[in-house]
Design a protein around this motif. Structure first.
Motif, short mmCIF file in Angstrom:
data_model
loop_
_atom_site.label_atom_id
_atom_site.label_comp_id
_atom_site.label_asym_id
_atom_site.label_seq_id
_atom_site.Cartn_x
_atom_site.Cartn_y
_atom_site.Cartn_z
N ASP A 27 0.82 -1.22 0.00
CA ASP A 27 0.00 0.00 0.00
C ASP A 27 0.85 1.27 0.00
O ASP A 27 0.33 2.37 0.16
N LEU A 28 2.17 1.15 -0.21
CA LEU A 28 3.03 2.32 -0.07
C LEU A 28 3.36 2.99 -1.40
O LEU A 28 3.15 4.19 -1.58
N VAL A 29 3.86 2.24 -2.35
CA VAL A 29 4.34 2.83 -3.61
C VAL A 29 3.20 3.00 -4.60
O VAL A 29 2.51 2.04 -4.94
N GLU A 30 3.02 4.23 -5.08
CA GLU A 30 1.99 4.50 -6.08
C GLU A 30 2.57 4.54 -7.49
O GLU A 30 1.90 4.16 -8.46
N GLY A 31 3.79 5.03 -7.64
CA GLY A 31 4.38 5.09 -8.98
C GLY A 31 5.87 5.34 -8.93
O GLY A 31 6.38 5.90 -7.95
N VAL A 32 6.56 4.90 -9.99
CA VAL A 32 8.01 5.11 -10.10
C VAL A 32 8.28 5.73 -11.47
O VAL A 32 7.85 5.18 -12.49
N GLU A 45 26.25 6.96 -20.40
CA GLU A 45 26.39 5.77 -19.56
C GLU A 45 27.64 5.82 -18.70
O GLU A 45 27.74 5.12 -17.69
N ALA A 46 28.61 6.64 -19.07
CA ALA A 46 29.86 6.69 -18.31
C ALA A 46 29.76 7.59 -17.08
O ALA A 46 30.51 7.41 -16.12
N LYS A 47 28.83 8.58 -17.08
CA LYS A 47 28.86 9.53 -15.96
C LYS A 47 27.52 10.12 -15.55
O LYS A 47 27.42 10.69 -14.46
N SER A 48 26.48 10.03 -16.38
CA SER A 48 25.21 10.68 -16.03
C SER A 48 24.55 10.05 -14.81
O SER A 48 24.67 8.84 -14.57
N ASP A 49 23.85 10.87 -14.04
CA ASP A 49 23.05 10.36 -12.93
C ASP A 49 21.74 9.78 -13.45
O ASP A 49 21.28 10.12 -14.54
N ILE A 50 21.14 8.92 -12.64
CA ILE A 50 19.80 8.40 -12.92
C ILE A 50 18.84 9.14 -12.00
O ILE A 50 18.83 8.92 -10.78
N ASP A 51 18.07 10.05 -12.55
CA ASP A 51 17.15 10.88 -11.78
C ASP A 51 15.78 10.21 -11.72
O ASP A 51 15.20 9.89 -12.76
N PHE A 52 15.25 10.02 -10.51
CA PHE A 52 13.99 9.30 -10.37
C PHE A 52 13.11 9.95 -9.30
O PHE A 52 13.59 10.68 -8.43
N ILE A 53 11.83 9.69 -9.42
CA ILE A 53 10.85 10.11 -8.41
C ILE A 53 9.97 8.91 -8.10
O ILE A 53 9.43 8.28 -9.02
N VAL A 54 9.84 8.61 -6.83
CA VAL A 54 8.91 7.57 -6.39
C VAL A 54 7.78 8.27 -5.65
O VAL A 54 8.00 8.97 -4.67
N LEU A 55 6.56 8.09 -6.16
CA LEU A 55 5.38 8.67 -5.51
C LEU A 55 4.80 7.66 -4.53
O LEU A 55 4.62 6.47 -4.85
N LEU A 56 4.51 8.15 -3.33
CA LEU A 56 4.01 7.30 -2.25
C LEU A 56 2.57 7.64 -1.91
O LEU A 56 2.13 8.78 -2.09
N ARG A 57 1.86 6.67 -1.40
CA ARG A 57 0.47 6.92 -0.98
C ARG A 57 0.40 7.57 0.40
O ARG A 57 -0.61 8.16 0.76
#
Length: 270
Positions: A27-32, A45-57
């Motif tokens: 019941d916690l994770v709504e979207g990634v 691929e050699a240096k970029s960051d992976i930017d992410f958002i996890v939406l929670l309920r």
């Protein structure tokens, strides 16, 4: 997974999503979601960051926070693990900036802490216009409220506060990192204002070489050199001259942005 994601990143992020679903309550994770350079098609691929958002309920409790921290410890065993940068925020907070948010879990360099990450209207705009859904409802259905006027205000703040204040400390730009940061980030601000779109830093520098007077081309090329070929020889003979050039570039672009976009835009009601 988004088709523009490199294959190795797709596999890595699939493992991440599986760990979230395995170790966190259902019941916690709504979207990634993915934003940043991957979403803009500019991932290195050699240096970029992976930017992410996890939406929670809902907000996480202490046990769930510990689980998140452990998930990232596991992800750090992989090549991209320590390049994960992102946040965990409640879905009800979509479109809000740090000034409006309570402290939340965020990840930088693969380490999870509680506090405030780099969340502003540019973050939400890139997610809204270019983001990639890894799990959850499509981004178009999130109804992200951020408008271009919100982005414009963020750009004005960055130029008139952050960068203008930095221009008073020329010694900061003796550092390669700060020269790259200034040349690439300010190029991005200028291109965003010109095109009403958020571009990758590399694309913005290339465009600014065409947009700006020749006086600034050496600095822009130096920023690009540091970013893409850091081990090569500097285009400048003197670090002090380069630092002064960087300061002058900030002052020039500060005036340019205000005269051409911020002040004129305010007068026109834009």
């Amino acid at each position: 997974m988004g088709s523009q994601m490199p294959r190795h990143v797709q596999s890595f992020m699939q493992n991440y999503v599986e760990l979230l679903n395995k170790h966190l309550p259902s019941d916690l994770v709504e979207g990634v979601y993915i934003y940043g350079s991957i979403a803009l098609g500019a991932f290195d691929e050699a240096k970029s960051d992976i930017d992410f958002i996890v939406l929670l309920r809902r907000a996480v409790n202490e046990q769930e926070l510990a689980m998140l921290q452990d998930i990232h410890v596991q992800m750090n065993k992989y090549a991209f693990g320590k390049r994960m940068d992102g946040l965990y925020t409640q879905a009800s907070m979509i479109g809000k900036t740090n000034e409006e948010l309570l402290a939340y879990p965020y990840c930088t360099d693969g380490i999870v802490e509680v506090g405030y990450w780099d969340v502003n209207h540019i973050t939400w705009w890139v997610l809204k216009e270019h983001g990639i859904t890894l799990q959850g409802i499509p981004i178009g259905d999130l109804n992200i409220p951020t408008k271009w006027d919100d982005v414009l205000k963020t750009l004005a703040y960055n130029m008139n506060n952050y960068w203008f204040n930095k221009s008073k400390k020329t010694y900061l730009f003796l550092s390669d990192r700060m020269v790259e940061f200034a040349a690439c980030t300010i190029s991005r601000i200028i291109c965003s204002l010109e095109l009403r779109a958020i571009l990758s830093k590399d694309e913005a520098v290339r465009l600014c070489i065409d947009l700006l007077p020749e006086r600034w081309h050496l600095l822009l090329k130096e920023g690009s050199r540091i970013r893409l070929k850091a081990n090569t020889k500097s285009l400048y003979k003197s670090k002090l001259k380069r630092a002064k050039g960087c300061r002058d570039f900030i002052l020039y672009t500060h005036q340019l942005c205000n005269e051409k976009f911020f002040i004129r835009g305010a007068r026109n009601g834009n």
